[in-house]
Write an enzyme that holds these catalytic residues in place. Sequence first.
Site, short mmCIF file in Angstrom:
data_model
loop_
_atom_site.label_atom_id
_atom_site.label_comp_id
_atom_site.label_asym_id
_atom_site.label_seq_id
_atom_site.Cartn_x
_atom_site.Cartn_y
_atom_site.Cartn_z
N HIS A 67 0.84 -1.22 0.00
CA HIS A 67 0.00 0.00 0.00
C HIS A 67 0.87 1.26 0.00
O HIS A 67 0.45 2.30 0.50
CB HIS A 67 -0.95 0.03 1.21
CG HIS A 67 -1.67 -1.25 1.45
ND1 HIS A 67 -2.90 -1.52 0.92
CD2 HIS A 67 -1.30 -2.35 2.15
CE1 HIS A 67 -3.28 -2.73 1.30
NE2 HIS A 67 -2.32 -3.27 2.02
N SER A 108 17.12 21.26 -15.73
CA SER A 108 15.98 22.13 -16.00
C SER A 108 16.47 23.35 -16.76
O SER A 108 17.55 23.86 -16.49
CB SER A 108 15.33 22.55 -14.69
OG SER A 108 14.56 23.72 -14.87
N LYS A 118 18.14 21.71 -10.52
CA LYS A 118 17.41 20.48 -10.78
C LYS A 118 18.24 19.39 -11.45
O LYS A 118 19.10 19.66 -12.27
CB LYS A 118 16.19 20.77 -11.70
CG LYS A 118 15.08 21.53 -11.06
CD LYS A 118 14.46 20.86 -9.83
CE LYS A 118 13.72 19.59 -10.19
NZ LYS A 118 12.55 19.86 -11.04
N GLU A 147 10.75 8.66 -15.97
CA GLU A 147 9.42 9.22 -16.21
C GLU A 147 8.87 8.79 -17.57
O GLU A 147 7.68 8.47 -17.71
CB GLU A 147 9.47 10.74 -16.16
CG GLU A 147 9.73 11.29 -14.78
CD GLU A 147 9.99 12.78 -14.85
OE1 GLU A 147 9.04 13.55 -14.65
OE2 GLU A 147 11.14 13.18 -15.13
#
Length: 476
Positions: free
Chosen positions: A170, A291, A297, A304
Amino acid sequence: MNTNPHDAPMPDDHSKTLWHGRFEGGPAAELMAFTESLSFDLRLWPDDIAGSRAHVRGLAHAGLVSGPERDAILVALDQVADEMRSGAFVFQPSDEDVHTAVERRVTELAGPAGGKLHTGRSRNDQSATDVRLWVMRELRVVAERIVDLQRVLLARAGDAGQVYLPGYTHMQRAQPVLLAHHLLAHGWALTRDLERIRDTLRRVDVSPLGAAALAGSSLPLDPAFTASELGFTAVFENSLDAVGSRDHIAEVLFDLTMVAINLSRLGEEWVLWTSEEFGFAKLDDGYATGSSMLPQKKNPDIAELARGKAGRIIGDLTGFLATMKGLPLSYNRDYQEDKEPLFDAMDQVRLGLGAMTGMIATATFVPERMQAAADSESGSATDLAEWLVLRGIPFREAHAIVGALVREALGGTASLRELVAGHPLLGAEAAALVAPGVAVTRRTTPGGAGPVPVAVQMQRFTESLGEWSRWVGTSR
Ligand code: ARG
Protein backbone atom coordinates in the site's frame (compact mmCIF):
# COMPACT_ATOMS: atom_id res chain seq x y z
CA MET A 1 9.87 11.73 -59.31
CA ASN A 2 9.94 11.39 -55.58
CA THR A 3 13.21 10.69 -53.79
CA ASN A 4 11.74 11.03 -50.35
CA PRO A 5 9.70 7.97 -49.40
CA HIS A 6 8.01 9.96 -46.68
CA ASP A 7 6.28 12.22 -49.16
CA ALA A 8 2.94 10.86 -50.20
CA PRO A 9 3.46 9.29 -53.61
CA MET A 10 1.33 10.62 -56.45
CA PRO A 11 1.69 8.87 -59.77
CA ASP A 12 1.32 11.11 -62.78
CA ASP A 13 1.36 8.13 -65.10
CA HIS A 14 -1.39 5.68 -64.28
CA SER A 15 0.11 2.87 -66.32
CA LYS A 16 2.48 2.39 -63.42
CA THR A 17 0.08 1.02 -60.81
CA LEU A 18 0.27 -2.72 -60.22
CA TRP A 19 -3.33 -3.10 -61.32
CA HIS A 20 -3.46 -0.78 -64.34
CA GLY A 21 -4.87 -3.39 -66.76
CA ARG A 22 -8.37 -3.38 -65.31
CA PHE A 23 -8.50 0.40 -64.89
CA GLU A 24 -9.23 3.02 -67.47
CA GLY A 25 -8.50 5.98 -65.26
CA GLY A 26 -5.68 6.31 -62.78
CA PRO A 27 -5.67 6.73 -59.04
CA ALA A 28 -6.63 10.07 -57.56
CA ALA A 29 -4.04 11.98 -55.59
CA GLU A 30 -6.23 11.75 -52.49
CA LEU A 31 -6.43 7.97 -52.84
CA MET A 32 -2.67 7.63 -52.99
CA ALA A 33 -2.12 10.06 -50.13
CA PHE A 34 -4.57 8.21 -47.90
CA THR A 35 -3.78 4.63 -48.78
CA GLU A 36 0.00 4.62 -49.28
CA SER A 37 2.10 2.76 -46.76
CA LEU A 38 5.59 3.34 -48.16
CA SER A 39 6.16 6.10 -45.64
CA PHE A 40 6.12 3.51 -42.86
CA ASP A 41 6.60 0.09 -44.42
CA LEU A 42 9.86 0.95 -46.17
CA ARG A 43 11.72 -0.50 -43.20
CA LEU A 44 10.49 -3.93 -44.30
CA TRP A 45 12.70 -3.85 -47.39
CA PRO A 46 15.25 -6.43 -46.17
CA ASP A 47 12.41 -8.84 -45.44
CA ASP A 48 10.63 -8.05 -48.69
CA ILE A 49 13.80 -8.85 -50.60
CA ALA A 50 14.33 -12.05 -48.59
CA GLY A 51 10.74 -13.07 -49.35
CA SER A 52 11.20 -12.33 -53.05
CA ARG A 53 14.44 -14.33 -53.18
CA ALA A 54 12.66 -17.34 -51.69
CA HIS A 55 9.67 -16.87 -53.98
CA VAL A 56 11.73 -16.68 -57.16
CA ARG A 57 13.63 -19.81 -56.13
CA GLY A 58 10.25 -21.44 -55.60
CA LEU A 59 9.17 -20.36 -59.08
CA ALA A 60 12.32 -21.90 -60.57
CA HIS A 61 11.81 -25.05 -58.47
CA ALA A 62 8.32 -25.31 -59.96
CA GLY A 63 9.63 -24.72 -63.49
CA LEU A 64 7.74 -21.43 -63.80
CA VAL A 65 10.91 -19.41 -64.46
CA SER A 66 14.09 -20.68 -66.09
CA GLY A 67 17.43 -20.83 -64.31
CA PRO A 68 18.72 -17.74 -66.13
CA GLU A 69 15.49 -15.86 -65.38
CA ARG A 70 15.76 -16.76 -61.70
CA ASP A 71 19.37 -15.60 -61.65
CA ALA A 72 18.53 -12.33 -63.39
CA ILE A 73 15.89 -11.65 -60.75
CA LEU A 74 18.23 -12.60 -57.90
CA VAL A 75 20.92 -10.26 -59.25
CA ALA A 76 18.34 -7.49 -59.54
CA LEU A 77 17.20 -8.13 -55.96
CA ASP A 78 20.83 -7.86 -54.79
CA GLN A 79 21.11 -4.53 -56.53
CA VAL A 80 17.85 -3.29 -55.01
CA ALA A 81 19.23 -4.26 -51.61
CA ASP A 82 22.43 -2.30 -52.33
CA GLU A 83 20.45 0.72 -53.44
CA MET A 84 18.21 0.56 -50.38
CA ARG A 85 21.18 0.19 -48.05
CA SER A 86 23.17 3.04 -49.60
CA GLY A 87 20.19 5.35 -50.00
CA ALA A 88 20.65 5.43 -53.77
CA PHE A 89 17.23 3.89 -54.40
CA VAL A 90 15.10 6.36 -56.34
CA PHE A 91 11.43 6.21 -55.42
CA GLN A 92 8.69 6.81 -57.96
CA PRO A 93 5.31 8.40 -57.32
CA SER A 94 3.67 5.06 -58.08
CA ASP A 95 5.55 3.28 -55.28
CA GLU A 96 2.61 2.97 -52.91
CA ASP A 97 4.27 0.48 -50.59
CA VAL A 98 7.60 -1.28 -50.14
CA HIS A 99 6.43 -4.29 -52.16
CA THR A 100 5.52 -2.13 -55.13
CA ALA A 101 8.79 -0.22 -54.95
CA VAL A 102 10.96 -3.35 -54.87
CA GLU A 103 9.06 -5.12 -57.63
CA ARG A 104 9.05 -2.03 -59.83
CA ARG A 105 12.80 -1.67 -59.52
CA VAL A 106 13.43 -5.40 -60.12
CA THR A 107 11.41 -5.13 -63.30
CA GLU A 108 13.49 -2.17 -64.45
CA LEU A 109 16.74 -4.00 -63.69
CA ALA A 110 15.96 -7.56 -64.79
CA GLY A 111 14.08 -6.80 -67.97
CA PRO A 112 11.31 -9.20 -69.03
CA ALA A 113 12.30 -11.78 -66.36
CA GLY A 114 11.43 -9.18 -63.70
CA GLY A 115 7.83 -9.27 -64.83
CA LYS A 116 7.63 -12.88 -63.64
CA LEU A 117 8.57 -12.17 -60.02
CA HIS A 118 5.00 -11.73 -58.81
CA THR A 119 3.78 -15.00 -60.40
CA GLY A 120 1.53 -16.91 -58.01
CA ARG A 121 2.02 -14.33 -55.30
CA SER A 122 -0.11 -11.51 -53.90
CA ARG A 123 0.88 -8.61 -51.75
CA ASN A 124 -1.41 -10.23 -49.21
CA ASP A 125 0.84 -13.24 -48.59
CA GLN A 126 3.91 -11.12 -49.35
CA SER A 127 3.26 -8.45 -46.71
CA ALA A 128 2.18 -11.07 -44.14
CA THR A 129 5.47 -12.89 -44.78
CA ASP A 130 7.54 -9.71 -44.54
CA VAL A 131 6.05 -8.71 -41.21
CA ARG A 132 6.56 -12.18 -39.71
CA LEU A 133 10.22 -12.14 -40.78
CA TRP A 134 10.61 -8.64 -39.35
CA VAL A 135 9.03 -9.61 -36.03
CA MET A 136 11.21 -12.71 -35.68
CA ARG A 137 14.30 -10.53 -35.99
CA GLU A 138 13.20 -7.49 -33.99
CA LEU A 139 11.51 -9.31 -31.14
CA ARG A 140 14.78 -11.16 -30.55
CA VAL A 141 16.55 -7.81 -30.28
CA VAL A 142 14.04 -6.81 -27.60
CA ALA A 143 14.70 -10.14 -25.86
CA GLU A 144 18.44 -9.39 -25.91
CA ARG A 145 17.80 -5.99 -24.37
CA ILE A 146 15.68 -7.60 -21.66
CA VAL A 147 18.55 -9.95 -20.86
CA ASP A 148 20.91 -6.95 -20.73
CA LEU A 149 18.66 -5.28 -18.17
CA GLN A 150 18.47 -8.50 -16.17
CA ARG A 151 22.29 -8.70 -16.17
CA VAL A 152 22.45 -5.19 -14.71
CA LEU A 153 19.81 -5.98 -12.08
CA LEU A 154 21.76 -9.10 -11.07
CA ALA A 155 25.08 -7.25 -10.97
CA ARG A 156 23.61 -4.48 -8.85
CA ALA A 157 21.98 -7.06 -6.60
CA GLY A 158 25.38 -8.69 -6.18
CA ASP A 159 27.02 -5.35 -5.31
CA ALA A 160 24.24 -4.53 -2.87
CA GLY A 161 25.34 -7.27 -0.47
CA GLN A 162 23.40 -6.99 2.78
CA VAL A 163 22.02 -3.49 2.10
CA TYR A 164 18.33 -3.34 2.92
CA LEU A 165 15.51 -0.90 2.40
CA PRO A 166 11.85 -0.76 3.41
CA GLY A 167 9.60 -3.17 1.59
CA TYR A 168 6.22 -1.55 0.95
CA THR A 169 2.63 -2.63 0.74
CA HIS A 170 0.00 0.00 0.00
CA MET A 171 3.09 2.22 -0.45
CA GLN A 172 3.41 2.16 3.35
CA ARG A 173 6.55 0.79 4.99
CA ALA A 174 5.91 -2.86 5.79
CA GLN A 175 9.02 -4.95 6.48
CA PRO A 176 12.67 -4.43 5.54
CA VAL A 177 13.91 -6.37 2.50
CA LEU A 178 17.34 -6.75 0.99
CA LEU A 179 17.98 -4.38 -1.91
CA ALA A 180 19.12 -7.44 -3.88
CA HIS A 181 15.71 -9.01 -3.29
CA HIS A 182 13.92 -5.92 -4.53
CA LEU A 183 16.06 -5.69 -7.67
CA LEU A 184 15.60 -9.36 -8.48
CA ALA A 185 11.82 -9.06 -8.11
CA HIS A 186 11.94 -6.95 -11.27
CA GLY A 187 14.37 -9.45 -12.77
CA TRP A 188 11.90 -12.34 -12.44
CA ALA A 189 9.09 -10.28 -13.99
CA LEU A 190 11.36 -9.73 -16.98
CA THR A 191 11.96 -13.50 -17.16
CA ARG A 192 8.23 -13.95 -17.66
CA ASP A 193 8.38 -11.34 -20.43
CA LEU A 194 11.05 -13.48 -22.10
CA GLU A 195 8.93 -16.59 -21.71
CA ARG A 196 6.01 -14.83 -23.37
CA ILE A 197 8.21 -13.66 -26.23
CA ARG A 198 9.61 -17.14 -26.81
CA ASP A 199 6.12 -18.59 -26.81
CA THR A 200 4.82 -15.92 -29.19
CA LEU A 201 7.70 -16.47 -31.60
CA ARG A 202 6.55 -20.05 -32.04
CA ARG A 203 3.29 -18.75 -33.48
CA VAL A 204 4.96 -16.05 -35.56
CA ASP A 205 7.32 -18.64 -37.06
CA VAL A 206 4.80 -19.89 -39.64
CA SER A 207 5.18 -19.02 -43.31
CA PRO A 208 2.11 -17.58 -45.08
CA LEU A 209 3.93 -17.43 -48.43
CA GLY A 210 2.07 -19.42 -51.08
CA ALA A 211 -1.38 -18.55 -49.78
CA ALA A 212 -1.37 -15.99 -52.63
CA ALA A 213 -4.28 -13.53 -52.48
CA LEU A 214 -6.45 -15.79 -50.32
CA ALA A 215 -6.98 -19.18 -51.91
CA GLY A 216 -3.65 -20.56 -53.11
CA SER A 217 -2.84 -20.98 -56.77
CA SER A 218 -3.44 -23.01 -59.91
CA LEU A 219 0.33 -23.02 -60.45
CA PRO A 220 2.44 -25.86 -59.05
CA LEU A 221 3.89 -23.85 -56.16
CA ASP A 222 5.12 -25.45 -52.96
CA PRO A 223 4.64 -23.35 -49.80
CA ALA A 224 6.86 -25.75 -47.84
CA PHE A 225 9.74 -25.07 -50.22
CA THR A 226 9.64 -21.28 -49.77
CA ALA A 227 9.04 -21.67 -46.02
CA SER A 228 12.22 -23.66 -45.66
CA GLU A 229 14.13 -21.24 -47.94
CA LEU A 230 13.13 -18.48 -45.51
CA GLY A 231 13.99 -20.55 -42.43
CA PHE A 232 10.41 -20.75 -41.16
CA THR A 233 9.72 -23.74 -38.92
CA ALA A 234 6.13 -24.23 -40.05
CA VAL A 235 3.86 -23.55 -43.03
CA PHE A 236 0.26 -22.28 -43.05
CA GLU A 237 -2.48 -24.89 -42.99
CA ASN A 238 -5.19 -22.72 -44.51
CA SER A 239 -4.68 -19.97 -47.07
CA LEU A 240 -7.57 -17.81 -45.79
CA ASP A 241 -6.09 -17.97 -42.30
CA ALA A 242 -2.58 -17.29 -43.64
CA VAL A 243 -3.50 -13.91 -45.15
CA GLY A 244 -6.50 -13.19 -42.93
CA SER A 245 -5.10 -13.59 -39.43
CA ARG A 246 -3.25 -11.08 -37.29
CA ASP A 247 -3.65 -12.54 -33.83
CA HIS A 248 0.12 -13.04 -33.77
CA ILE A 249 0.56 -9.28 -34.18
CA ALA A 250 -1.87 -8.63 -31.32
CA GLU A 251 0.10 -11.10 -29.24
CA VAL A 252 3.43 -9.43 -30.04
CA LEU A 253 1.85 -6.11 -29.09
CA PHE A 254 0.65 -7.55 -25.80
CA ASP A 255 4.10 -8.96 -25.02
CA LEU A 256 5.64 -5.55 -25.74
CA THR A 257 2.96 -3.80 -23.72
CA MET A 258 3.70 -6.02 -20.74
CA VAL A 259 7.41 -5.21 -21.00
CA ALA A 260 6.49 -1.52 -21.21
CA ILE A 261 4.28 -1.82 -18.14
CA ASN A 262 7.05 -3.58 -16.22
CA LEU A 263 9.42 -0.79 -17.24
CA SER A 264 6.87 1.80 -16.18
CA ARG A 265 6.66 0.25 -12.70
CA LEU A 266 10.43 0.20 -12.41
CA GLY A 267 10.46 3.77 -13.69
CA GLU A 268 7.97 4.93 -11.10
CA GLU A 269 10.10 3.49 -8.32
CA TRP A 270 13.17 5.26 -9.61
CA VAL A 271 11.27 8.53 -9.79
CA LEU A 272 10.50 8.05 -6.09
CA TRP A 273 13.94 6.73 -5.14
CA THR A 274 15.75 9.67 -6.72
CA SER A 275 13.47 12.26 -5.10
CA GLU A 276 14.85 14.29 -2.21
CA GLU A 277 12.14 12.80 -0.02
CA PHE A 278 13.38 9.23 -0.55
CA GLY A 279 16.99 9.89 -1.51
CA PHE A 280 17.59 6.16 -2.05
CA ALA A 281 19.55 6.62 -5.29
CA LYS A 282 21.40 9.22 -7.31
CA LEU A 283 21.49 9.23 -11.10
CA ASP A 284 24.64 9.50 -13.14
CA ASP A 285 24.84 12.79 -15.03
CA GLY A 286 24.71 10.93 -18.35
CA TYR A 287 21.32 9.47 -17.48
CA ALA A 288 19.66 12.51 -15.93
CA THR A 289 18.49 15.81 -17.33
CA GLY A 290 18.53 19.37 -16.02
CA SER A 291 15.98 22.13 -16.00
CA SER A 292 16.04 24.99 -18.48
CA MET A 293 15.05 27.37 -15.70
CA LEU A 294 15.86 25.86 -12.30
CA PRO A 295 19.64 25.57 -11.98
CA GLN A 296 19.58 23.13 -9.07
CA LYS A 297 17.41 20.48 -10.78
CA LYS A 298 18.45 16.97 -11.76
CA ASN A 299 15.55 15.12 -13.27
CA PRO A 300 14.86 11.40 -13.84
CA ASP A 301 13.42 11.82 -17.35
CA ILE A 302 14.25 8.30 -18.47
CA ALA A 303 12.30 6.83 -15.57
CA GLU A 304 9.42 9.22 -16.21
CA LEU A 305 9.27 8.37 -19.91
CA ALA A 306 9.43 4.66 -19.11
CA ARG A 307 6.25 5.39 -17.18
CA GLY A 308 4.77 7.74 -19.77
CA LYS A 309 5.46 5.78 -22.92
CA ALA A 310 3.70 2.74 -21.50
CA GLY A 311 0.50 4.71 -22.10
CA ARG A 312 1.08 5.06 -25.80
CA ILE A 313 2.18 1.44 -26.11
CA ILE A 314 -1.07 0.33 -24.46
CA GLY A 315 -2.67 2.50 -27.15
CA ASP A 316 -0.76 0.61 -29.86
CA LEU A 317 -2.20 -2.66 -28.54
CA THR A 318 -5.76 -1.53 -27.95
CA GLY A 319 -5.87 0.46 -31.17
CA PHE A 320 -4.83 -2.56 -33.17
CA LEU A 321 -7.29 -4.84 -31.38
CA ALA A 322 -10.01 -2.39 -32.36
CA THR A 323 -8.80 -2.48 -35.96
CA MET A 324 -9.05 -6.28 -36.05
CA LYS A 325 -12.41 -6.55 -34.39
CA GLY A 326 -15.18 -7.72 -36.69
CA LEU A 327 -12.99 -8.07 -39.80
CA PRO A 328 -14.34 -10.80 -42.07
CA LEU A 329 -11.98 -13.26 -43.75
CA SER A 330 -9.64 -12.92 -45.35
CA TYR A 331 -7.31 -10.01 -46.16
CA ASN A 332 -8.75 -6.56 -45.61
CA ARG A 333 -6.85 -3.38 -46.28
CA ASP A 334 -7.47 -2.52 -42.63
CA TYR A 335 -4.58 -4.88 -41.92
CA GLN A 336 -2.15 -2.34 -43.30
CA GLU A 337 -2.83 -0.62 -39.98
CA ASP A 338 -0.93 -3.36 -38.14
CA LYS A 339 2.41 -1.84 -39.01
CA GLU A 340 2.57 1.56 -37.32
CA PRO A 341 1.53 0.33 -33.86
CA LEU A 342 3.79 -2.69 -34.19
CA PHE A 343 6.80 -0.64 -35.26
CA ASP A 344 6.14 2.01 -32.65
CA ALA A 345 5.78 -0.44 -29.78
CA MET A 346 8.88 -2.40 -30.84
CA ASP A 347 10.99 0.76 -31.19
CA GLN A 348 9.87 2.33 -27.96
CA VAL A 349 10.26 -0.81 -25.89
CA ARG A 350 13.74 -1.41 -27.31
CA LEU A 351 14.79 2.18 -26.61
CA GLY A 352 13.22 2.17 -23.16
CA LEU A 353 15.02 -1.03 -22.19
CA GLY A 354 18.37 0.41 -23.30
CA ALA A 355 17.85 3.68 -21.45
CA MET A 356 16.63 2.09 -18.22
CA THR A 357 19.49 -0.42 -18.32
CA GLY A 358 22.07 2.35 -18.62
CA MET A 359 20.36 4.43 -15.96
CA ILE A 360 20.32 1.60 -13.42
CA ALA A 361 23.83 0.41 -14.29
CA THR A 362 25.34 3.84 -13.59
CA ALA A 363 23.23 5.06 -10.66
CA THR A 364 24.57 5.24 -7.11
CA PHE A 365 22.57 3.72 -4.29
CA VAL A 366 22.49 5.50 -0.93
CA PRO A 367 22.40 2.63 1.61
CA GLU A 368 22.33 4.99 4.63
CA ARG A 369 19.08 6.53 3.42
CA MET A 370 17.53 3.19 2.54
CA GLN A 371 18.47 1.63 5.85
CA ALA A 372 17.47 4.65 7.91
CA ALA A 373 14.04 4.46 6.29
CA ALA A 374 13.83 0.73 7.05
CA ASP A 375 15.06 1.00 10.61
CA SER A 376 11.92 2.30 12.25
CA GLU A 377 11.29 0.14 15.30
CA SER A 378 7.82 -0.85 14.16
CA GLY A 379 9.41 -2.62 11.17
CA SER A 380 10.15 -5.41 13.68
CA ALA A 381 6.55 -5.70 14.92
CA THR A 382 5.89 -8.94 13.03
CA ASP A 383 9.12 -10.42 14.35
CA LEU A 384 7.99 -9.67 17.90
CA ALA A 385 4.64 -11.34 17.28
CA GLU A 386 6.38 -14.35 15.73
CA TRP A 387 8.77 -14.50 18.71
CA LEU A 388 5.69 -14.85 20.93
CA VAL A 389 4.23 -17.50 18.59
CA LEU A 390 7.40 -19.58 19.02
CA ARG A 391 6.70 -19.43 22.76
CA GLY A 392 3.23 -20.85 22.38
CA ILE A 393 1.07 -17.73 22.14
CA PRO A 394 -1.58 -17.90 19.39
CA PHE A 395 -0.71 -15.50 16.59
CA ARG A 396 -3.93 -13.49 16.89
CA GLU A 397 -3.18 -12.81 20.55
CA ALA A 398 0.50 -12.05 19.85
CA HIS A 399 -0.58 -9.61 17.13
CA ALA A 400 -2.81 -7.77 19.62
CA ILE A 401 -0.08 -7.62 22.30
CA VAL A 402 2.50 -6.17 19.91
CA GLY A 403 -0.05 -3.88 18.27
CA ALA A 404 -0.87 -2.40 21.68
CA LEU A 405 2.84 -1.80 22.35
CA VAL A 406 3.27 -0.09 18.95
CA ARG A 407 0.30 2.14 19.77
CA GLU A 408 1.78 2.99 23.13
CA ALA A 409 5.18 3.75 21.57
CA LEU A 410 3.49 6.11 19.09
CA GLY A 411 2.29 8.05 22.14
CA GLY A 412 5.93 9.04 22.64
CA THR A 413 6.48 8.32 26.33
CA ALA A 414 8.72 5.29 25.69
CA SER A 415 10.31 3.63 22.66
CA LEU A 416 9.02 0.30 21.39
CA ARG A 417 12.30 -1.27 22.44
CA GLU A 418 11.90 -0.03 26.02
CA LEU A 419 8.30 -1.19 26.14
CA VAL A 420 9.26 -4.64 24.82
CA ALA A 421 12.12 -4.93 27.30
CA GLY A 422 9.74 -4.14 30.16
CA HIS A 423 6.88 -6.41 29.01
CA PRO A 424 6.36 -9.59 31.09
CA LEU A 425 5.90 -11.86 28.04
CA LEU A 426 8.70 -10.27 25.99
CA GLY A 427 11.77 -8.85 27.79
CA ALA A 428 15.42 -8.27 26.82
CA GLU A 429 15.78 -11.12 24.33
CA ALA A 430 12.77 -9.91 22.33
CA ALA A 431 13.93 -6.30 22.62
CA ALA A 432 17.09 -7.26 20.71
CA LEU A 433 14.88 -7.95 17.67
CA VAL A 434 14.01 -4.26 17.48
CA ALA A 435 17.65 -3.22 16.91
CA PRO A 436 18.44 -1.75 13.47
CA GLY A 437 19.27 -4.32 10.81
CA VAL A 438 17.94 -7.35 12.68
CA ALA A 439 14.51 -7.71 11.12
CA VAL A 440 15.74 -8.37 7.57
CA THR A 441 17.99 -11.20 8.76
CA ARG A 442 14.92 -13.01 10.09
CA ARG A 443 13.30 -13.49 6.68
CA THR A 444 14.62 -17.00 6.27
CA THR A 445 11.95 -18.92 4.34
CA PRO A 446 12.56 -19.96 0.71
CA GLY A 447 12.03 -17.06 -1.66
CA GLY A 448 12.03 -14.64 1.28
CA ALA A 449 13.71 -11.25 1.59
CA GLY A 450 16.57 -12.08 3.98
CA PRO A 451 20.22 -12.95 3.32
CA VAL A 452 19.84 -16.74 3.47
CA PRO A 453 17.10 -17.22 0.85
CA VAL A 454 18.37 -14.30 -1.25
CA ALA A 455 21.75 -16.04 -1.63
CA VAL A 456 19.90 -19.07 -3.03
CA GLN A 457 17.78 -16.83 -5.23
CA MET A 458 20.86 -15.09 -6.66
CA GLN A 459 22.18 -18.48 -7.66
CA ARG A 460 18.92 -19.51 -9.29
CA PHE A 461 18.60 -16.21 -11.11
CA THR A 462 22.17 -16.51 -12.37
CA GLU A 463 21.38 -19.95 -13.78
CA SER A 464 18.14 -18.78 -15.36
CA LEU A 465 19.89 -15.79 -16.89
CA GLY A 466 22.55 -18.08 -18.32
CA GLU A 467 19.86 -20.08 -20.07
CA TRP A 468 18.16 -17.00 -21.46
CA SER A 469 21.50 -15.56 -22.60
CA ARG A 470 22.11 -18.76 -24.52
CA TRP A 471 18.61 -18.57 -26.00
CA VAL A 472 18.97 -15.02 -27.28
CA GLY A 473 22.50 -15.78 -28.46
CA THR A 474 21.87 -19.00 -30.31
CA SER A 475 18.41 -18.79 -31.80
CA ARG A 476 18.30 -17.19 -35.22
N1 ARG B 1 0.53 -2.33 -48.14
C1 ARG B 1 -0.42 -3.38 -48.03
C2 ARG B 1 -0.47 -3.93 -46.58
O1 ARG B 1 0.34 -3.57 -45.82
C3 ARG B 1 -0.04 -4.46 -48.94
C4 ARG B 1 -1.17 -5.35 -49.33
C5 ARG B 1 -2.07 -4.67 -50.26
N2 ARG B 1 -2.92 -5.61 -50.86
C6 ARG B 1 -3.97 -5.26 -51.58
N3 ARG B 1 -4.66 -6.17 -52.09
N4 ARG B 1 -4.29 -4.01 -51.74
O2 ARG B 1 -1.34 -4.69 -46.20
